[in-house]
Design a protein around this motif. Structure first.
Motif: not given
Length: 146
Positions: A57-59, A81-83, A128-134
């Protein structure tokens, strides 16, 4: 990574892709890390396709490309699909030039840019949101080439 854990990783990726709604919990850092600031920016060559990740998160990823003036470039960030990638473009002096976050293109950002002068340009890419990984693929090429 041993063979068993690599197999487990791909099974997890397949399950997440098919289940649609789960959050990917584990993503390996790509080999461009660390690239979390202007000073650590990795380079991309024209026509190169780089496979990158948002592994925590936040990368944030910073990339630099050498561009020639008055040449149109096609810059592409295609995510899974995750980012929802966002791209911010800076010049060699690290002055903000543009922010690309199309509301009509959730998983990718594709745009053209014509530099006014020859030199290094920076891309700051984040989720966007810095909360998903992918994962995502980045390319920079002269527009009109394959």
């Amino acid at each position: 990574m041993n063979k068993l854990s690599l197999t487990s990783f791909f099974v997890l990726l397949t399950w997440v892709a098919l289940s649609g709604g789960c959050t990917l919990l584990f993503v390996q850092p790509d080999h461009y890390e660390p690239d979390d600031s202007f000073d650590e920016a990795s380079s991309i060559d024209l026509g190169e396709r780089q496979h990158r990740t948002f592994h925590v998160e936040g990368d944030d990823d910073y990339v630099k490309a050498y561009l020639s003036e008055n040449t149109e470039y096609l810059i592409s960030v295609k995510g899974d699909a995750h980012i929802n990638p966002v791209v911010v473009l800076y010049d060699e002096e690290k002055y903000w030039l543009d922010c690309i976050d199309s509301p009509n293109s959730y998983h990718s950002e594709i745009f053209t840019y014509v530099p006014e002068y020859t030199g290094y340009y920076y891309l700051w890419i984040f989720e966007w949101g810095n909360d998903d990984r992918g994962t995502y693929t980045l390319s920079v090429e002269v527009n009109g080439t394959d």
